[in-house]
Design an enzyme around this catalytic site. Structure first.
Site, PDB file in Angstrom:
ATOM      1  N   GLY A  12     -19.838  10.406  47.668  1.00  9.30           N
ATOM      2  CA  GLY A  12     -19.086  11.603  48.064  1.00  9.30           C
ATOM      3  C   GLY A  12     -17.634  11.478  47.660  1.00  9.30           C
ATOM      4  O   GLY A  12     -16.734  12.011  48.314  1.00  9.30           O
ATOM      5  N   ALA A  13     -17.406  10.780  46.552  1.00  9.16           N
ATOM      6  CA  ALA A  13     -16.044  10.375  46.185  1.00  9.16           C
ATOM      7  C   ALA A  13     -15.232  11.470  45.501  1.00  9.16           C
ATOM      8  O   ALA A  13     -14.053  11.278  45.227  1.00  9.16           O
ATOM      9  CB  ALA A  13     -16.105   9.147  45.279  1.00  9.16           C
ATOM     10  N   SER A  14     -15.852  12.611  45.240  1.00 12.36           N
ATOM     11  CA  SER A  14     -15.129  13.629  44.478  1.00 12.36           C
ATOM     12  C   SER A  14     -14.200  14.482  45.335  1.00 12.36           C
ATOM     13  O   SER A  14     -13.332  15.184  44.814  1.00 12.36           O
ATOM     14  CB  SER A  14     -16.124  14.538  43.738  1.00 12.36           C
ATOM     15  OG  SER A  14     -16.922  15.222  44.676  1.00 12.36           O
ATOM     16  N   ARG A  15     -14.383  14.431  46.663  1.00 16.08           N
ATOM     17  CA  ARG A  15     -13.551  15.299  47.499  1.00 16.08           C
ATOM     18  C   ARG A  15     -13.507  14.779  48.940  1.00 16.08           C
ATOM     19  O   ARG A  15     -14.259  13.863  49.307  1.00 16.08           O
ATOM     20  CB  ARG A  15     -14.070  16.732  47.478  1.00 16.08           C
ATOM     21  CG  ARG A  15     -15.492  16.838  47.942  1.00 16.08           C
ATOM     22  CD  ARG A  15     -16.051  18.237  47.783  1.00 16.08           C
ATOM     23  NE  ARG A  15     -17.385  18.320  48.372  1.00 16.08           N
ATOM     24  CZ  ARG A  15     -18.003  19.427  48.673  1.00 16.08           C
ATOM     25  NH1 ARG A  15     -17.439  20.594  48.423  1.00 16.08           N
ATOM     26  NH2 ARG A  15     -19.197  19.428  49.194  1.00 16.08           N
ATOM     27  N   TYR A 156     -27.345  19.009  62.637  1.00 14.17           N
ATOM     28  CA  TYR A 156     -26.293  18.170  62.051  1.00 14.17           C
ATOM     29  C   TYR A 156     -25.962  17.018  63.000  1.00 14.17           C
ATOM     30  O   TYR A 156     -25.883  15.852  62.585  1.00 14.17           O
ATOM     31  CB  TYR A 156     -25.046  19.018  61.781  1.00 14.17           C
ATOM     32  CG  TYR A 156     -23.847  18.213  61.347  1.00 14.17           C
ATOM     33  CD1 TYR A 156     -23.812  17.603  60.088  1.00 14.17           C
ATOM     34  CD2 TYR A 156     -22.750  18.044  62.186  1.00 14.17           C
ATOM     35  CE1 TYR A 156     -22.717  16.844  59.695  1.00 14.17           C
ATOM     36  CE2 TYR A 156     -21.653  17.296  61.801  1.00 14.17           C
ATOM     37  CZ  TYR A 156     -21.639  16.702  60.559  1.00 14.17           C
ATOM     38  OH  TYR A 156     -20.562  15.941  60.172  1.00 14.17           O
ATOM     39  N   LYS A 160     -26.366  12.900  62.450  1.00 12.18           N
ATOM     40  CA  LYS A 160     -25.278  11.931  62.599  1.00 12.18           C
ATOM     41  C   LYS A 160     -25.588  10.927  63.717  1.00 12.18           C
ATOM     42  O   LYS A 160     -25.164   9.775  63.667  1.00 12.18           O
ATOM     43  CB  LYS A 160     -23.950  12.647  62.863  1.00 12.18           C
ATOM     44  CG  LYS A 160     -23.437  13.408  61.634  1.00 12.18           C
ATOM     45  CD  LYS A 160     -23.233  12.453  60.452  1.00 12.18           C
ATOM     46  CE  LYS A 160     -22.653  13.131  59.226  1.00 12.18           C
ATOM     47  NZ  LYS A 160     -22.456  12.192  58.098  1.00 12.18           N
ATOM     48  N   ILE A 189     -11.832  17.264  60.869  1.00  8.54           N
ATOM     49  CA  ILE A 189     -10.997  16.869  59.736  1.00  8.54           C
ATOM     50  C   ILE A 189     -10.954  18.041  58.754  1.00  8.54           C
ATOM     51  O   ILE A 189     -11.993  18.646  58.468  1.00  8.54           O
ATOM     52  CB  ILE A 189     -11.569  15.615  59.021  1.00  8.54           C
ATOM     53  CG1 ILE A 189     -11.818  14.482  60.035  1.00  8.54           C
ATOM     54  CG2 ILE A 189     -10.633  15.164  57.900  1.00  8.54           C
ATOM     55  CD1 ILE A 189     -10.597  13.965  60.760  1.00  8.54           C
TER      56      ILE A 189
END
Lengths: 248, 85
Positions: A12-15, A156, A160, A189
């Site tokens: 998930g490193a793109s954003r 969701y 988690k 966040i």
């Protein structure tokens, strides 16, 4: 870059939190393996991390495609034969807002495939690489709602909750082999996942946050950086809330 | 397949088992089975898998990890990945 630089794989490193974690760990001197679906965004993060002096490779793939994830680790295996994979930082995830009666099972399957299925597979493959060196660290992303629940986010929250249970179980299972397992549990966040919230809704949420403001991705990333550092070497099985007091 | 290569692979396999299970190489024989000695427990099994993957530079499928119940079985499984014994 030092020969001894820790190697961290971030999904998930793109954003959002994944991108912020990549930048934080790049600054901390880690060598990075970045994974996300969006090639263009991923390459931009690569450039940003390289500007901070990090050695970075990028891999564009959908984590719900199990064969593609296996292929990634087959590709990484020879590269990591003489150096250890220090950290898996698994930030990729999906949020779904839907009341129970309005939850489609196709959506449920997609959410569980990413938030739970892909998480288990990544932990399985990364821990096998770490076992060779009897050292390593898995950092997963749980959520404030895993503990407290959230109306309109039952599935969701359940996904988690599964991540939190996985962290505690794997910490027990992998600890004797020198592998730590932790999670951060962000509150609200400001990322793409929460961009659809109206200002009114945000104001309403802030009234329930002790610090009376929303969190930023870099504030979660700095906690991830701590957990990935030697300073946290005796911490395992911990779900660390990063929520400004939202869970109080 | 040359005898030399087979001997090398056998030596590598024996060393991998001895390293992962922390036993003497003399204890490694085809009949040695999972859970038949206290050193080959579930934790050691995962270390063994990691050691074999590292030594032979391959990645085992989950079904093969589950099926690897003895040294002889390990040789048969590794054979599927092109490692000759």
């Amino acid at each position: 870059m030092s020969e001894q630089a820790p190697v961290s794989l971030i999904t998930g490193a793109s954003r959002g939190i994944g991108r912020a974690a990549a930048l934080a760990l790049a600054k901390a001197g880690h060598e990075l393996i970045l994974v996300a679906r969006d090639t263009q965004a991923l390459e931009q993060v690569q450039t940003d991390c390289q500007a901070l002096g990090a050695l970075v490779s990028v891999h564009a793939l959908d984590l719900t495609e199990r064969d593609a994830v296996t292929a990634l680790f087959r590709q990484l295996q020879p590269q990591l034969q003489h150096k250890a994979l220090s950290n898996l930082v698994h930030c990729a995830g999906q949020m779904q807002d839907a009341l129970l009666a309005m939850t489609r099972f196709t959506d449920l399957d997609k959410l569980l495939a990413l938030n739970v299925g892909a998480t288990v597979q990544l932990c399985q493959l990364a821990s096998k690489l770490m076992l060779r060196h009897k050292a390593g660290h898995l950092v997963l992303l749980s959520s404030k709602v895993a503990e407290s629940g959230s109306a309109g986010q039952a599935v969701y929250a359940a996904s988690k909750g599964a991540v939190s249970a996985l962290v505690k179980s794997l910490a027990k299972e992998l600890g004797p082999s020198g592998i730590r397992v932790n999670a951060v549990a962000p509150g609200f966040i400001e990322t793409d996942l929460t961009a659809h919230y109206s200002n009114d809704k945000k104001q309403q949420l802030m009234q329930n946050i002790s610090l009376r403001r929303l969190g930023q991705a870099n504030e979660v990333a700095s906690v991830i950086e701590f957990l990935c550092s030697d300073k946290a070497r005796y911490i395992t099985g911990h779900i660390l809330a990063v929520d400004g007091g939202f869970s109080l | 397949m040359s005898n030399e290569l087979i001997q090398t692979n056998t030596a590598k396999l024996t060393a991998a088992f001895a390293t992962a299970l922390v036993v003497a190489e003399t204890q490694i024989h085809d009949d040695l089975a999972y859970n038949s000695i206290k050193e080959w427990d579930s934790t050691a099994h995962m270390l063994l898998i990691a050691e074999l993957e590292n030594v032979f530079n391959l990645m085992l499928d989950t079904d093969d990890i589950i099926d690897m119940s003895s040294v002889a079985k390990a040789k048969a499984i590794l054979g599927k990945y092109g490692v000759a014994f």
